[in-house]
Write a protein that holds these residues in place. Structure first.
Motif, PDB file in Angstrom:
ATOM      1  N   SER A   3       0.900  -1.216  -0.171  1.00 49.61           N
ATOM      2  CA  SER A   3       0.084   0.086  -0.100  1.00 49.61           C
ATOM      3  C   SER A   3       0.988   1.099  -0.142  1.00 49.61           C
ATOM      4  O   SER A   3       1.671   1.498   0.775  1.00 49.61           O
ATOM      5  CB  SER A   3      -0.974   0.094   1.211  1.00 49.61           C
ATOM      6  OG  SER A   3      -0.135   0.023   2.308  1.00 49.61           O
ATOM      7  N   LYS A 173      -6.146  -7.699   2.429  1.00 49.89           N
ATOM      8  CA  LYS A 173      -5.217  -7.183   3.319  1.00 49.89           C
ATOM      9  C   LYS A 173      -4.929  -5.598   2.539  1.00 49.89           C
ATOM     10  O   LYS A 173      -4.895  -4.481   3.375  1.00 49.89           O
ATOM     11  CB  LYS A 173      -4.115  -7.957   4.033  1.00 49.89           C
ATOM     12  CG  LYS A 173      -3.004  -7.008   4.720  1.00 49.89           C
ATOM     13  CD  LYS A 173      -1.765  -7.438   5.179  1.00 49.89           C
ATOM     14  CE  LYS A 173      -0.656  -7.544   4.262  1.00 49.89           C
ATOM     15  NZ  LYS A 173       0.434  -8.341   4.555  1.00 49.89           N
ATOM     16  N   TRP A 174      -4.007  -5.743   1.648  1.00 50.73           N
ATOM     17  CA  TRP A 174      -3.530  -4.687   0.832  1.00 50.73           C
ATOM     18  C   TRP A 174      -4.973  -3.528   0.142  1.00 50.73           C
ATOM     19  O   TRP A 174      -4.754  -2.354   0.379  1.00 50.73           O
ATOM     20  CB  TRP A 174      -2.686  -4.836   0.066  1.00 50.73           C
ATOM     21  CG  TRP A 174      -1.560  -5.391   0.347  1.00 50.73           C
ATOM     22  CD1 TRP A 174      -0.788  -6.572   0.382  1.00 50.73           C
ATOM     23  CD2 TRP A 174      -0.606  -4.687   1.409  1.00 50.73           C
ATOM     24  NE1 TRP A 174       0.105  -6.688   0.907  1.00 50.73           N
ATOM     25  CE2 TRP A 174       0.481  -5.704   1.796  1.00 50.73           C
ATOM     26  CE3 TRP A 174      -0.680  -3.446   2.223  1.00 50.73           C
ATOM     27  CZ2 TRP A 174       1.548  -5.504   2.500  1.00 50.73           C
ATOM     28  CZ3 TRP A 174       0.459  -3.267   2.746  1.00 50.73           C
ATOM     29  CH2 TRP A 174       1.369  -4.029   3.272  1.00 50.73           C
ATOM     30  N   ARG A 177      -5.947  -1.736   3.081  1.00 46.71           N
ATOM     31  CA  ARG A 177      -5.197  -0.561   3.689  1.00 46.71           C
ATOM     32  C   ARG A 177      -5.183   0.611   2.750  1.00 46.71           C
ATOM     33  O   ARG A 177      -5.178   1.508   3.106  1.00 46.71           O
ATOM     34  CB  ARG A 177      -3.928  -1.181   3.825  1.00 46.71           C
ATOM     35  CG  ARG A 177      -3.522  -1.911   5.102  1.00 46.71           C
ATOM     36  CD  ARG A 177      -2.117  -2.195   5.234  1.00 46.71           C
ATOM     37  NE  ARG A 177      -1.869  -2.986   6.434  1.00 46.71           N
ATOM     38  CZ  ARG A 177      -0.828  -3.708   6.602  1.00 46.71           C
ATOM     39  NH1 ARG A 177       0.413  -3.399   5.888  1.00 46.71           N
ATOM     40  NH2 ARG A 177      -0.523  -4.740   7.495  1.00 46.71           N
ATOM     41  N   GLU A 180      -8.469   2.436   3.433  1.00 46.33           N
ATOM     42  CA  GLU A 180      -7.913   3.180   4.835  1.00 46.33           C
ATOM     43  C   GLU A 180      -7.146   4.413   4.555  1.00 46.33           C
ATOM     44  O   GLU A 180      -7.256   5.501   5.402  1.00 46.33           O
ATOM     45  CB  GLU A 180      -7.446   2.463   5.885  1.00 46.33           C
ATOM     46  CG  GLU A 180      -8.443   1.395   6.361  1.00 46.33           C
ATOM     47  CD  GLU A 180      -9.517   1.693   7.316  1.00 46.33           C
ATOM     48  OE1 GLU A 180      -9.327   2.435   8.262  1.00 46.33           O
ATOM     49  OE2 GLU A 180     -10.416   1.353   6.676  1.00 46.33           O
ATOM     50  N   MET A 181      -6.227   4.188   3.652  1.00 48.18           N
ATOM     51  CA  MET A 181      -5.471   5.502   3.280  1.00 48.18           C
ATOM     52  C   MET A 181      -6.088   6.505   2.430  1.00 48.18           C
ATOM     53  O   MET A 181      -5.678   7.453   2.216  1.00 48.18           O
ATOM     54  CB  MET A 181      -4.169   4.945   2.720  1.00 48.18           C
ATOM     55  CG  MET A 181      -3.179   4.124   3.390  1.00 48.18           C
ATOM     56  SD  MET A 181      -1.953   3.258   2.372  1.00 48.18           S
ATOM     57  CE  MET A 181      -1.122   4.550   1.672  1.00 48.18           C
TER      58      MET A 181
END
Length: 187
Positions: A3, A173-174, A177, A180-181
């Protein structure tokens, strides 16, 4: 895979932008590679795994001055990877029927900067330009290899590095992220 909001050669980020552009334009999310790559095994490297291996190699005396491969330790088909992307980005799964790949994919996507700008604006994302975060040429090349791309982790294991990552779980998962970013939309 990892990420970053400026990770040009991140296969996952390039494919995420492609999926989001297809969804935005209501266009089919077609695999831009060959049917050979669609069916055969491949591997990738998770950024956290690479970091862990680098720390291990830098702090393990027996690993000094050695070169090691670093891949997740499993294999996948692009078909299974594509299904995971389709679920994560809510786009329809379409079987690959292309024998020779999609050589025009890179040039077609190069003109999608304004579409990406719309997606960024509509979703309040970090201000990124498509050419800063996606490398359709490099990913297109990878998706059109005429051979299976599988690296061996045996040397790392023999020296004591035994970590591995489940690639399809790594994708989720990525993507989480990146959401979220604020690099890609949360939905």
């Amino acid at each position: 895979m990892g990420s970053s909001d400026r990770s040009l050669y991140n296969v996952l980020l390039t494919l995420a932008t492609y999926a989001l552009i297809c969804r935005h334009e209501r266009a089919p999310f077609l695999f831009p590679g060959s049917s050979y790559m669609w069916r055969h095994f491949c591997d990738v490297s998770d950024a956290d795994l690479i970091a862990s291996q680098q720390i291990w190699a830098g702090t393990t005396p027996s690993a000094a001055n050695q070169a090691f491969n670093c891949v997740n330790g499993d294999v996948f088909t692009w078909r299974s990877f594509w299904k995971a992307l389709c679920e994560l980005f809510r786009v329809e799964f379409v079987e690959c029927e292309s024998e020779g790949g999609a050589p025009d994919w890179s040039s077609r996507m190069a003109g999608k900067g304004p579409v990406w700008a719309e997606i960024v604006e509509e979703n309040g994302l970090k201000k990124t330009r498509l050419e800063e975060i996606a490398c359709f040429g490099a990913v297109g090349c990878i998706l059109n290899f005429g051979f299976q791309h599988v690296s061996c982790m045996n040397k790392s294991r023999e020296y004591g590095f035994v970590e591995s990552v489940d690639t399809l779980k790594s994708v989720a998962k990525w993507v989480f992220r990146l959401r979220e970013m604020g690099v890609i939309p949360r939905d």
